[in-house]
Design a protein around this motif. Structure first.
Motif, PDB file in Angstrom:
ATOM      1  N   THR A  77       0.818  -1.203   0.000  1.00 52.52           N
ATOM      2  CA  THR A  77       0.000   0.000   0.000  1.00 52.52           C
ATOM      3  C   THR A  77       0.858   1.262   0.000  1.00 52.52           C
ATOM      4  OG1 THR A  77      -0.144  -0.096   2.394  1.00 52.52           O
ATOM      5  CG2 THR A  77      -1.924  -1.101   1.158  1.00 52.52           C
ATOM      6  N   ARG A  89      -4.477   7.811  -0.172  1.00 45.87           N
ATOM      7  CA  ARG A  89      -3.665   7.017   0.749  1.00 45.87           C
ATOM      8  C   ARG A  89      -3.375   7.766   2.055  1.00 45.87           C
ATOM      9  NH1 ARG A  89       0.399   9.302  -2.556  1.00 45.87           N
ATOM     10  NH2 ARG A  89       1.977  10.335  -1.269  1.00 45.87           N
ATOM     11  N   LEU A  92      -4.169   6.638   5.530  1.00 45.48           N
ATOM     12  CA  LEU A  92      -3.995   5.199   5.729  1.00 45.48           C
ATOM     13  C   LEU A  92      -2.543   4.780   5.884  1.00 45.48           C
ATOM     14  CD1 LEU A  92      -6.378   4.137   2.815  1.00 45.48           C
ATOM     15  CD2 LEU A  92      -7.002   4.676   5.171  1.00 45.48           C
ATOM     16  N   ALA A  96      -0.412   1.696   8.025  1.00 47.31           N
ATOM     17  CA  ALA A  96       0.224   0.627   7.245  1.00 47.31           C
ATOM     18  C   ALA A  96       1.710   0.507   7.599  1.00 47.31           C
ATOM     19  CB  ALA A  96       0.056   0.895   5.755  1.00 47.31           C
ATOM     20  N   VAL A 247      -3.285  -6.203   3.054  1.00 42.95           N
ATOM     21  CA  VAL A 247      -4.409  -5.271   2.910  1.00 42.95           C
ATOM     22  C   VAL A 247      -5.524  -5.650   3.888  1.00 42.95           C
ATOM     23  CG1 VAL A 247      -6.115  -4.331   1.322  1.00 42.95           C
ATOM     24  CG2 VAL A 247      -3.815  -4.790   0.510  1.00 42.95           C
ATOM     25  N   LEU A 250      -4.581  -4.323   7.190  1.00 45.38           N
ATOM     26  CA  LEU A 250      -4.681  -2.861   7.186  1.00 45.38           C
ATOM     27  C   LEU A 250      -6.130  -2.423   7.425  1.00 45.38           C
ATOM     28  CD1 LEU A 250      -3.309  -0.130   6.743  1.00 45.38           C
ATOM     29  CD2 LEU A 250      -3.822  -0.353   4.313  1.00 45.38           C
ATOM     30  N   ILE A 251      -7.052  -3.042   6.700  1.00 42.72           N
ATOM     31  CA  ILE A 251      -8.466  -2.683   6.842  1.00 42.72           C
ATOM     32  C   ILE A 251      -8.935  -2.919   8.279  1.00 42.72           C
ATOM     33  CG2 ILE A 251     -10.809  -3.375   6.176  1.00 42.72           C
ATOM     34  CD1 ILE A 251      -9.589  -3.951   3.359  1.00 42.72           C
ATOM     35  N   HIS A 271     -12.636   6.188   1.886  1.00 38.61           N
ATOM     36  CA  HIS A 271     -11.365   5.459   2.026  1.00 38.61           C
ATOM     37  C   HIS A 271     -11.592   3.959   2.116  1.00 38.61           C
ATOM     38  CE1 HIS A 271     -10.264   9.553   3.548  1.00 38.61           C
ATOM     39  NE2 HIS A 271      -9.295   9.326   2.673  1.00 38.61           N
ATOM     40  N   LYS A 274     -12.240   2.617  -1.284  1.00 38.41           N
ATOM     41  CA  LYS A 274     -11.002   2.466  -2.060  1.00 38.41           C
ATOM     42  C   LYS A 274     -10.219   1.226  -1.609  1.00 38.41           C
ATOM     43  CE  LYS A 274     -10.779   6.015  -4.902  1.00 38.41           C
ATOM     44  NZ  LYS A 274     -10.776   5.772  -6.363  1.00 38.41           N
ATOM     45  N   MET A 275     -10.119   1.063  -0.282  1.00 35.60           N
ATOM     46  CA  MET A 275      -9.371  -0.089   0.236  1.00 35.60           C
ATOM     47  C   MET A 275     -10.045  -1.396  -0.149  1.00 35.60           C
ATOM     48  SD  MET A 275      -7.791   0.731   3.962  1.00 35.60           S
ATOM     49  CE  MET A 275      -9.272   1.387   4.682  1.00 35.60           C
ATOM     50  N   LEU A 278      -9.051  -2.260  -3.500  1.00 35.77           N
ATOM     51  CA  LEU A 278      -7.668  -2.767  -3.504  1.00 35.77           C
ATOM     52  C   LEU A 278      -7.634  -4.223  -3.048  1.00 35.77           C
ATOM     53  CD1 LEU A 278      -4.775  -1.741  -4.012  1.00 35.77           C
ATOM     54  CD2 LEU A 278      -4.599  -1.271  -1.571  1.00 35.77           C
ATOM     55  N   ARG A 342     -18.499  -2.592   0.751  1.00 26.66           N
ATOM     56  CA  ARG A 342     -17.289  -1.799   1.000  1.00 26.66           C
ATOM     57  C   ARG A 342     -17.531  -0.689   2.019  1.00 26.66           C
ATOM     58  NH1 ARG A 342     -17.023  -2.420  -4.706  1.00 26.66           N
ATOM     59  NH2 ARG A 342     -17.527  -0.237  -5.050  1.00 26.66           N
TER      60      ARG A 342
END
Lengths: 438, 322
Positions: A77, A89, A92, A96, A247, A250-251, A271, A274-275, A278, A342
């Motif tokens: 990321t 980003r 975030l 990360a 990822v 991270l979420i 956000h 978007k994640m 990803l 999401r």
């Protein structure tokens, strides 16, 4: 839009509340139990584990692979999004970077726990032999750790300067520390140029080192003759798996930090959306490599390969295999394809499932293969034909996971979870704690 | 011969010592030789000896020309443990036609190496290639590969390959990562998961012995890997490994590939001839590990496979002391 002072108030690190304190105590208790178990293992030897001559590696190794994989979040990321200049980003990346530091630290510790003679650790340097994949690991893990620390530190410099001023009156001692760490940051053009350049270099480096780290980790297995490991697909398979684990972690962590630090204004649905996209990308790539790893060998199915795949598809490990593959990989992909999937809460649930499945995925990569050697298993106790971790192994492994979470918790206690200065700049707010640009 | 004497010049600087050493060499033929050596002079003595060359033809040599071969001094040589015994290449041949799972080899090995774990270094597998083919017993030792996967992956050079073919372990260097065990396709390596406890279960005087790669298991060390060592502690004294001498059926042949000779203690045969005549093969040849152990196929067997079943123990390979 918020004004600058409110924003610094929101983002400046502060003490945890009661729940936070309870959480830290809980983690410390688990760690203490693990340390006791490890000391017992040191005294009695690894006979306290359920590993034996056939199942010669167990959850210490699969846990190690999990940590290594999750540490890829820094490369996947931070570096990737930075190099591709994705603006979303910003809130975030700090988290990360923190996850990366915590996981690679614990990866290094975990691999030492698996060593039966940690007293001879220095032999790895004194008698190092370059053709052993373990030596490659000895080189790449500390390298990756240093790079990930720099990647965390460089972007923090302006924030440290802000925090020094912010705590000047209320907490002079803490303020002094932030001051020291800020390396006399004033925000001058020369400093900014140097910082930007340094971050670019480190981002490129961590991308490269991350790929190398996952590759070396895969080679630990693919350099053997074992069915299920002896695969040319293994390095990209591990890299894509690490992308998913990273990822996913991270979420999950971001959701919890957002809740604990009340950062809903900064980490928004946008956000998470978007994640989520990803993670879908990561999952789709990983599914592709899983097809390469499990379905294509099934077609030629040499005898040993056939036995291995049968164990996974319909045999002893089938429940775990399908759980990890369908619930842990395919289902998240499907859920995240929908916009509703999401949203933050479903994303948190999906992320948690992905992380847990990633952990068991490593177990399913390591254990079944070891129990299917080329020559038959004969002349050893019946219990050696299977493997499930012992109480010692669980205690120690849970302690390493708790330690990773503790590192993350402590870092978020003292570092701003979201980059203050960068957020301010992006929202073009200028305030009292920051030097106004000339 | 010229090369041999050149290599050994350090050990033979002192002529008196040389003569003295030569006098110590055992064996009837050799003692005859040494008496000739004692009378050695620079000028031809006129005394000739009949000797056999490596290809089997007889030649006559003046006795003053006769110089001792280095290898006959093995048991007195102070060679490098990591380099191996010079000019030797040890091999084993296992004749599957003779094996009836008597397990004397395994018991002898367990005893000689003070094995206290639950996994013997020498295994006799019950094998059957497919449903329609005959079952057979297959003893396995460490294959002492010429391209050993275990040595490649060892991060600290604790397991190493010697020039005489042996793959050994330095248990005082091993870090216990078990990568070699994962790498070995023959599953031959065993691990000391806990204290070996040899001094308790076997009344072994552990303190009296320094661990050496030359005699694995004496003593074993917690958290390190063990395996069959081809008994260099026996071989360097001119004796055969324990499994070879223990086998009542002459299954194991041990010898030197350079000498092209192997023996099971009763008969001594040409290695190349034996492998040709009986279609010898090696385990998992396709992997390219180049083992030092050859197998002769289980054909024309004198014993029934079933006779071995009474000794077969699926879940045990090391007898527990009473």
């Amino acid at each position: 839009m918020k004004n600058y002072d409110d924003m610094v108030d929101d983002l400046a690190p502060r003490k945890y509340g009661k729940i936070g304190a309870a959480w830290i105590i809980f983690l410390i208790l688990i760690i203490i139990l693990g340390v006791i178990a490890y000391i017992d293992q040191l005294i009695k030897g690894q006979v306290v584990t359920n590993m034996r001559d056939y199942a010669l590696w167990g959850i210490y190794i699969s846990n190690f692979v999990f940590f290594v994989a999750t540490s890829f979040v820094g490369s996947a990321t931070v570096a990737f999004l930075r190099l591709t200049r994705k603006a979303w980003r910003t809130p975030l990346v700090r988290i990360a970077e923190i996850i990366t530091v915590a996981c690679i630290t614990m990866a290094g510790i975990t691999i030492m726990i698996d060593m039966a003679r940690p007293d001879r650790l220095l032999n790895l340097i004194i008698h190092a032999r370059l053709q052993s994949p373990i030596t490659w690991d000895v080189i790449i893990i500390p390298t990756f750790l240093v790079i990930s620390l720099l990647l965390l530190y460089f972007p923090l410099l302006p924030d440290f300067a802000i925090l020094q001023k912010y705590f000047e009156v209320t907490k002079p001692k803490l303020s002094k520390w932030y001051g020291r760490l800020s390396l006399k940051w004033t925000g001058s053009d020369a400093q900014r140029a140097l910082q930007a350049k340094s971050i670019r270099v480190v981002a490129a480096l961590i991308f490269l080192a991350g790929i190398l780290l996952q590759t070396v980790d895969a080679w630990l297995f693919s350099t053997t003759y074992r069915t299920g490991w002896d695969s040319t697909n293994f390095a990209p398979y591990f890299i894509s798996g690490a992308f998913v684990a990273g990822v996913g972690a991270l979420i999950t962590v971001i959701y919890v930090v957002r809740w604990a630090r009340k950062l809903e204004d900064y980490i928004t649905d946008y956000h998470f959306d978007k994640m989520g996209k990803l993670l879908v990308l990561a999952c789709l790539i990983y599914i592709y490599f899983n097809v390469n790893e499990y379905l294509i060998p099934a077609i030629t199915a040499k005898k040993a390969e056939d036995a291995h795949l049968t164990t996974l598809f319909t045999g002893q490990y089938a429940p775990l295999f399908w759980l990890v593959t369908v619930v842990g990989l395919v289902l998240p992909t499907v859920v995240l394809l929908f916009k509703e999937g999401r949203k933050p809460l479903p994303m948190f649930l999906v992320g948690s499932i992905v992380v847990i499945a990633s952990w068991w995925k490593r177990y399913i990569i390591i254990t079944p293969t070891l129990l299917e050697p080329i020559l038959p298993i004969q002349g050893v106790p019946e219990s050696w034909h299977s493997y499930f971790p012992s109480v010692h192994e669980w205690a120690i492994t849970l302690a390493t996971l708790a330690m990773a979470l503790l590192i993350i918790t402590v870092l978020i206690r003292y570092l701003p979870a979201i980059p203050i200065q960068r957020t301010a700049e992006e929202q073009s707010i200028v305030g009292t704690f920051q030097e106004a640009k000339p | 011969m010229a090369a041999n004497s050149k290599k050994s010049r350090r050990g033979f600087l002192d002529k008196g010592l040389k003569i003295g050493l030569a006098g110590l060499v055992g064996g009837i033929g050799l003692s005859k030789l040494s008496s000739k050596l004692n009378a050695k002079s620079e000028s031809p003595s006129g005394d000739t000896m009949e000797l056999m060359t490596t290809d089997g033809s007889l030649i006559q040599v003046d006795s003053s020309e006769v110089v001792e071969v280095v290898s006959s001094h093995d048991h007195q040589m102070d060679y490098d443990v990591r380099e191996g015994i010079p000019n030797r290449k040890f091999v084993m041949v296992v004749d599957l036609a003779k094996c009836k799972n008597a397990l004397s080899c395994q018991r002898a090995c367990n005893k000689a190496h003070y094995i206290t774990g639950e996994n013997a270094w020498l295994k006799v597998y019950q094998m059957q290639e497919s449903e329609d083919t005959a079952p057979y017993w297959m003893p396995t030792t460490c294959q002492h590969c010429d391209r050993p996967a275990c040595v490649t992956v060892c991060p600290v050079d604790a397991t190493f390959k010697r020039k005489d073919g042996l793959v050994l372990i330095d248990n005082e260097r091993c870090i216990g990562c078990r990568f070699c065990m994962a790498a070995c396709p023959y599953s031959t390596r065993v691990f000391n998961w806990g204290e070996p406890g040899q001094e308790i279960t076997l009344n072994m005087d552990v303190l009296g012995h320094e661990p050496t790669p030359e005699h694995a298991g004496m003593p074993s060390l917690k958290g390190t890997v063990d395996k069959c060592d081809f008994c260099p502690h026996m071989v360097k004294n001119g004796e055969l490994p324990h499994c070879v001498t223990a086998c009542p059926n002459g299954v194991f042949y041990f010898g030197d590939k350079y000498e092209d000779t192997v023996t099971n203690g009763e008969e001594t045969v040409r290695l190349s001839g034996l492998l040709k005549e009986k279609s010898g093969y090696r385990l998992l040849e396709g992997l390219g590990t180049e083992p030092s152990v050859y197998y002769l196929p289980p054909v024309d067997r004198l014993v029934e496979f079933e006779d071995g079943m009474e000794n077969f123990m699926e879940f045990q390979s090391v007898e527990k002391p009473e």
